[in-house]
Write a protein that holds these residues in place. Structure first.
Motif, PDB file in Angstrom:
ATOM      1  N   ASN A 184      26.344 -17.534 -19.138  1.00  0.00           N
ATOM      2  CA  ASN A 184      27.760 -17.442 -19.535  1.00  0.00           C
ATOM      3  C   ASN A 184      27.969 -18.031 -20.928  1.00  0.00           C
ATOM      4  O   ASN A 184      29.062 -18.488 -21.263  1.00  0.00           O
ATOM      5  N   THR A 185      26.908 -18.024 -21.732  1.00  0.00           N
ATOM      6  CA  THR A 185      26.953 -18.707 -23.020  1.00  0.00           C
ATOM      7  C   THR A 185      28.044 -18.156 -23.943  1.00  0.00           C
ATOM      8  O   THR A 185      28.727 -18.908 -24.629  1.00  0.00           O
ATOM      9  N   THR A 188      31.671 -19.263 -22.785  1.00  0.00           N
ATOM     10  CA  THR A 188      31.845 -20.671 -22.426  1.00  0.00           C
ATOM     11  C   THR A 188      32.782 -20.750 -21.215  1.00  0.00           C
ATOM     12  O   THR A 188      33.521 -19.792 -20.931  1.00  0.00           O
ATOM     13  N   HIS A 204      24.385 -22.209 -19.464  1.00  0.00           N
ATOM     14  CA  HIS A 204      24.875 -22.209 -20.850  1.00  0.00           C
ATOM     15  C   HIS A 204      23.798 -22.666 -21.809  1.00  0.00           C
ATOM     16  O   HIS A 204      23.148 -23.688 -21.568  1.00  0.00           O
TER      17      HIS A 204
END
Ligand code: PLP
Length: 390
Positions: A184-185, A188, A204
């Motif tokens: 889910n980088t 964020t 992340h």
């Protein structure tokens, strides 16, 4: 903060204060940076029972606790581990949740080093690996086998920015007894709260927006209550803990992540919209644009967009891409993203199994915190050079 009237505080307030109570450490606003391997026990009985909060440096310190508590607050997770890179944040949960004979489904649009890990180490350890079309949605049910244990998503897609229907994928995975992990980088937890959409383990690369200054490598992995014990066990077993100075820097970066992201978002959308009308640009791959095929899904699930997207040039090949890149003066040519400075890279899709036709070379742009007018001028010079090249 003791006032509790039931209202959830704004995200920037939470970012400014989460993870550390200054009055728990002499009033200092920031937590101490604890450099530690050995932790002493007061007596043999305590040592035998390990009956104290901190037992050894690899198992957590007040510094890692401050970061992990802050991330838990943002994610709504039961627990978080801090690891030395974003790639480690992908590999550690996969090693923790998969065994020989298991099957994993991974989005075909995954970050390339994740694919490399799956195709080499996971396969060598006896895990079956298959890739799925990022647009699969509920259709993933047909790809799930009796031994499927993990579905690994990443949305938007690396480099091409397709949006996945995470609730539909999670529903199908859970019905078959598999868990869902998500890199889910890009969004964020501020713009996509993965656990609320059915994801079990959220990953992340804290190297990007949380750290935010292109000087730290870091990763975090957070899990819901069901998956947390196994994730924590994998973390302890592998001993792959982040160093205290890096952890401190990520927590420091987190304090300003909300305001930085808002600026990245505004500038990136402005530039993406402008790029759609520029000569020599066939398409802009940014899910926040109304022209993006997955824009409705994006609007349904995401609270905002970050600062990285791609532009497809109209026709041509490597010469054109290189002419564009070599004409840039403000944008640096370099990997990674999420820092304060703008970057450009050519996109290579040769690893993809689901082949989508594109009109020409694809350039990925990370829009930093510089002034938009200057960035547009730089891109315009790049396009002029690209349009003059064959
Ligand atoms: C989506 C995504 N996940 C993970 C990573 C890996 O992060 P790191 O560079 O910290 O290993 C990256 C790095 O570019 C990334 O883009």
């Amino acid at each position: 903060m003791t006032r509790d009237n039931g209202r959830i505080k704004g995200v920037n307030t939470r970012l400014a204060h989460s993870g550390h109570d200054p009055h728990g450490f002499h009033g200092f606003v920031n937590p101490p940076v604890v450099h530690a391997s050995t932790v002493l026990y007061p007596n043999a009985a305590t040592m035998a029972a390990r009956a104290q909060k901190y037992t050894y440096g690899t198992r957590g310190t007040p510094t890692t606790d401050a970061l992990c508590a802050a991330i838990d607050e943002l994610e709504g997770s039961a627990g978080t581990i801090a690891v030395p890179s974003g790639l480690a944040a992908v590999t550690i949960p996969l090693l923790g949740f998969l065994s020989a004979g298991d099957h994993i489904l991974i989005t075909d649009s995954v970050y390339h080093p994740t694919r490399h890990f799956a195709d080499t180490m996971l396969k060598r350890l006896g895990v079956e690996v298959d890739y799925y079309d990022p647009h699969v949605g509920a259709g993933i049910a047909a790809l799930i086998k009796p031994n499927t244990k993990v579905v690994l998503t990443e949305s938007p897609a690396s480099n091409t920015f397709e949006i996945q229907d995470i609730p539909a994928i999670s529903k199908a995975a859970h019905a078959a007894g598999a868990i869902v992990m998500m890199d889910n980088t890009w969004a964020t937890p501020l713009y996509f709260k993965a656990l609320d959409f059915g994801v079990d383990v959220t990953i992340h690369a804290a190297t990007k927006y949380p750290a935010g200054h292109s000087d730290v490598l870091s990763g975090t992995v957070s899990a819901n209550a069901d998956c947390w014990p196994r994730l924590r066990e994998a973390f302890f077993t592998l001993g792959c803990c982040a160093g205290p100075d890096d952890v401190y820097q990520v927590l420091r970066g987190l304090r300003t992540m909300g305001v930085r992201l808002a600026h990245h978002e505004k500038s990136a959308l402005d530039i993406a919209r402008w790029l759609e009308g520029q000569p020599g640009v066939a398409r802009v791959l940014h899910p926040g644009l109304e022209s993006h095929p997955d824009h409705e899904l994006f609007k349904r699930d995401f609270g905002g967009s970050s600062g990285i997207f791609s532009a497809v040039l109209s026709g041509g090949g490597q010469n054109k891409a290189h002419a564009f890149l070599d004409a840039l003066e403000i944008f640096g040519l370099g990997y990674s993203w999420g820092g304060f400075e703008s970057l450009a890279v050519p996109v290579n899709l040769s690893d993809r199994k689901v082949v989508t036709p594109y009109e020409g070379p694809i350039i990925r742009l990370q829009i930093g915190l510089e002034d938009v007018a200057d960035l547009k001028e730089d891109i315009a010079a790049g396009l002029q050079a690209a349009n003059a090249a064959e």
